[in-house]
Scaffold this motif. Structure first.
Motif, PDB file in Angstrom:
ATOM      1  N   GLY A  27      51.769 -12.881  73.852  1.00 58.05           N
ATOM      2  CA  GLY A  27      51.828 -12.075  75.072  1.00 58.05           C
ATOM      3  C   GLY A  27      50.580 -12.220  75.922  1.00 58.05           C
ATOM      4  N   MET A  28      49.426 -12.199  75.291  1.00 60.89           N
ATOM      5  CA  MET A  28      48.168 -12.390  76.007  1.00 60.89           C
ATOM      6  C   MET A  28      48.103 -13.784  76.623  1.00 60.89           C
ATOM      7  N   SER A  29      48.556 -14.778  75.873  1.00 59.87           N
ATOM      8  CA  SER A  29      48.513 -16.156  76.365  1.00 59.87           C
ATOM      9  C   SER A  29      49.426 -16.341  77.570  1.00 59.87           C
ATOM     10  N   VAL A  30      50.637 -15.806  77.470  1.00 62.59           N
ATOM     11  CA  VAL A  30      51.591 -15.938  78.577  1.00 62.59           C
ATOM     12  C   VAL A  30      51.053 -15.252  79.828  1.00 62.59           C
ATOM     13  N   LEU A  31      50.478 -14.073  79.671  1.00 60.76           N
ATOM     14  CA  LEU A  31      49.930 -13.352  80.827  1.00 60.76           C
ATOM     15  C   LEU A  31      48.792 -14.138  81.467  1.00 60.76           C
ATOM     16  N   ALA A  32      47.919 -14.712  80.645  1.00 60.49           N
ATOM     17  CA  ALA A  32      46.803 -15.498  81.185  1.00 60.49           C
ATOM     18  C   ALA A  32      47.312 -16.720  81.934  1.00 60.49           C
ATOM     19  N   VAL A  33      48.312 -17.401  81.384  1.00 62.89           N
ATOM     20  CA  VAL A  33      48.870 -18.590  82.049  1.00 62.89           C
ATOM     21  C   VAL A  33      49.544 -18.200  83.363  1.00 62.89           C
ATOM     22  N   LEU A  34      50.253 -17.087  83.374  1.00 67.00           N
ATOM     23  CA  LEU A  34      50.915 -16.652  84.612  1.00 67.00           C
ATOM     24  C   LEU A  34      49.898 -16.294  85.693  1.00 67.00           C
ATOM     25  N   LEU A  35      48.815 -15.629  85.301  1.00 69.96           N
ATOM     26  CA  LEU A  35      47.769 -15.298  86.277  1.00 69.96           C
ATOM     27  C   LEU A  35      47.140 -16.562  86.848  1.00 69.96           C
ATOM     28  N   ALA A  36      46.864 -17.521  85.972  1.00 66.74           N
ATOM     29  CA  ALA A  36      46.274 -18.783  86.431  1.00 66.74           C
ATOM     30  C   ALA A  36      47.242 -19.529  87.339  1.00 66.74           C
ATOM     31  N   ALA A  37      48.524 -19.547  86.974  1.00 69.22           N
ATOM     32  CA  ALA A  37      49.527 -20.253  87.773  1.00 69.22           C
ATOM     33  C   ALA A  37      49.681 -19.623  89.151  1.00 69.22           C
ATOM     34  N   ALA A  38      49.573 -18.296  89.222  1.00 64.88           N
ATOM     35  CA  ALA A  38      49.710 -17.613  90.506  1.00 64.88           C
ATOM     36  C   ALA A  38      48.631 -18.022  91.491  1.00 64.88           C
ATOM     37  N   VAL A  39      47.489 -18.467  90.977  1.00 60.33           N
ATOM     38  CA  VAL A  39      46.397 -18.930  91.839  1.00 60.33           C
ATOM     39  C   VAL A  39      46.439 -20.446  92.005  1.00 60.33           C
ATOM     40  N   ALA A  40      46.531 -21.164  90.889  1.00 63.54           N
ATOM     41  CA  ALA A  40      46.357 -22.613  90.906  1.00 63.54           C
ATOM     42  C   ALA A  40      47.517 -23.352  91.558  1.00 63.54           C
ATOM     43  N   LEU A  41      48.752 -22.942  91.303  1.00 62.10           N
ATOM     44  CA  LEU A  41      49.892 -23.702  91.814  1.00 62.10           C
ATOM     45  C   LEU A  41      50.011 -23.642  93.336  1.00 62.10           C
ATOM     46  N   PRO A  42      49.954 -22.460  93.975  1.00 59.09           N
ATOM     47  CA  PRO A  42      50.023 -22.447  95.444  1.00 59.09           C
ATOM     48  C   PRO A  42      48.869 -23.195  96.097  1.00 59.09           C
ATOM     49  N   VAL A  43      47.661 -23.026  95.555  1.00 59.35           N
ATOM     50  CA  VAL A  43      46.503 -23.728  96.133  1.00 59.35           C
ATOM     51  C   VAL A  43      46.656 -25.233  95.949  1.00 59.35           C
ATOM     52  N   GLY A  44      47.123 -25.655  94.774  1.00 60.41           N
ATOM     53  CA  GLY A  44      47.315 -27.077  94.521  1.00 60.41           C
ATOM     54  C   GLY A  44      48.369 -27.690  95.420  1.00 60.41           C
ATOM     55  N   VAL A  45      49.456 -26.958  95.656  1.00 58.07           N
ATOM     56  CA  VAL A  45      50.508 -27.445  96.560  1.00 58.07           C
ATOM     57  C   VAL A  45      49.969 -27.572  97.983  1.00 58.07           C
ATOM     58  N   TRP A  46      49.236 -26.576  98.414  1.00 58.42           N
ATOM     59  CA  TRP A  46      48.691 -26.594  99.787  1.00 58.42           C
ATOM     60  C   TRP A  46      47.711 -27.756  99.964  1.00 58.42           C
ATOM     61  N   LEU A  47      46.825 -27.945  98.988  1.00 56.63           N
ATOM     62  CA  LEU A  47      45.856 -29.033  99.079  1.00 56.63           C
ATOM     63  C   LEU A  47      46.546 -30.393  98.994  1.00 56.63           C
ATOM     64  N   GLY A  48      47.555 -30.498  98.129  1.00 53.97           N
ATOM     65  CA  GLY A  48      48.258 -31.762  97.988  1.00 53.97           C
ATOM     66  C   GLY A  48      48.995 -32.161  99.253  1.00 53.97           C
TER      67      GLY A  48
END
Length: 235
Positions: free
Chosen positions: A34-55
Motif C-alpha cells: 500500500g505504501m509503495s503503490v501510494l508513493a508510485v502514484l504520487l510520483a506518477a502524478a508529477v512525473a508523467l504530465p511533466v514528461g509528456v509536456w517536455l517531450g
C-alpha cells in the motif's frame, strides 16, 4: 553467510505464528504494498504530465531531466529524517513522500524520452489527417511512447518497494520492522527472512510489470530493436 542463519531464516518463515495478526507477515506485506503503490502514484502524478509536456516541446527537457536525476544523490534516509522532523511527523507518511521523490527521475526520464523519440513524420502525418494536437497525442504519440513510459514506471516501482523498508527507521510499517527488530535482538535469521521477503516482493513486482509492459507494447514493436520510434511504412 552462516548456514545457521539461513536455517533460522527458514524456520522463521515457516512459523505460522509469524504470518498471523496485525504484525504478521501477511499484514505487513499488504501495508508495504500500500505504501509503495501510494508513493508510485504520487510520483506518477508529477512525473508523467511533466514528461509528456517536455517531450512534446522537445526543448529544455534534457536540462530538466538532468536536474530531476540529481535527486537520486539525496540520501533517502536524510529525507526521511527531514520530513519526520516537520509537521509531517513520524510513521508511514514521510516514507511515502521520500520514496515518491526517489521515483520521479526514472518516470520523468522515460516519459520525456518516449515522447521525444516519436518520429516527427508521425506527428506531421497525424496533423495532415486533421487531428488536433491533443488527439494526436492520445491516439498516436502516447501509444508509440508507451513501452518506454511503462519501463520507467516499472523501474520506479521496484526501486520504491526496495526503499520502503526504511520506514522502520522513522516508526513506519511495512516489512522493514522485521529487519530492524531482528537487528535489535541480534536474531540474524529474522533479518535474513525480512530481506528475503523484500527481495521476493521486488521480483514479483518486476515480473508482473514486465508482463504488463509487454502486453501494452504494440505487437509490431515487440521484436524491434531499441531505438527511435518511427512510423511503419506500407508497401
Amino acid at each position: 553467510m552462516s548456514t545457521s542463519i539461513v536455517g533460522d531464516a527458514f524456520v522463521w518463515l515457516n512459523d505460522p505464528l509469524n504470518w498471523r495478526g496485525p504484525q504478521g507477515i501477511t499484514a505487513l506485506t499488504l501495508e508495504h504494498l500500500g505504501m509503495s503503490v501510494l508513493a508510485v502514484l504520487l510520483a506518477a502524478a508529477v512525473a508523467l504530465p511533466v514528461g509528456v509536456w517536455l517531450g512534446q516541446r522537445r526543448g529544455g527537457g534534457a536540462a530538466t531531466v538532468a536536474l530531476a536525476n540529481t535527486s537520486r544523490a539525496l540520501p533517502t534516509f536524510a529525507l526521511l529524517l527531514l520530513f519526520a522532523s516537520t509537521s509531517i511527523g513520524f510513521g508511514n507518511r514521510p516514507t511515502v513522500l521520500a520514496a515518491a521523490i526517489f521515483a520521479v527521475p526514472p518516470m520523468l526520464s522515460s516519459t520525456y524520452a518516449g515522447l521525444r523519440d516519436v518520429d516527427r513524420g508521425v506527428r506531421d502525418a497525424a496533423r495532415g489527417m486533421g487531428m488536433s494536437r491533443p488527439r494526436s497525442l492520445a491516439l498516436v504519440e502516447l501509444p508509440l511512447a508507451l513501452p518506454l513510459i511503462a519501463a520507467g514506471v516499472r523501474t520506479a516501482t521496484v526501486q520504491v518497494i526496495a526503499t520502503v523498508p526504511l520506514a522502520a527507521l522513522v516508526g513506519g510499517g511495512g516489512l522493514g520492522p522485521i529487519i530492524i527488530t531482528g537487528l535489535a535482538t541480534r536474531r540474524f535469521g529474522e533479518v535474513l527472512a525480512g530481506g528475503i521477503l523484500v527481495a521476493g516482493l521486488c521480483l514479483l513486482a518486476e515480473g508482473v510489470l514486465a508482463l504488463a509492459q509487454r502486453r501494452l507494447t504494440p505487437r509490431a514493436m515487440r521484436t524491434r530493436r531499441p531505438g527511435p520510434l518511427r512510423a511503419s511504412t506500407g508497401s
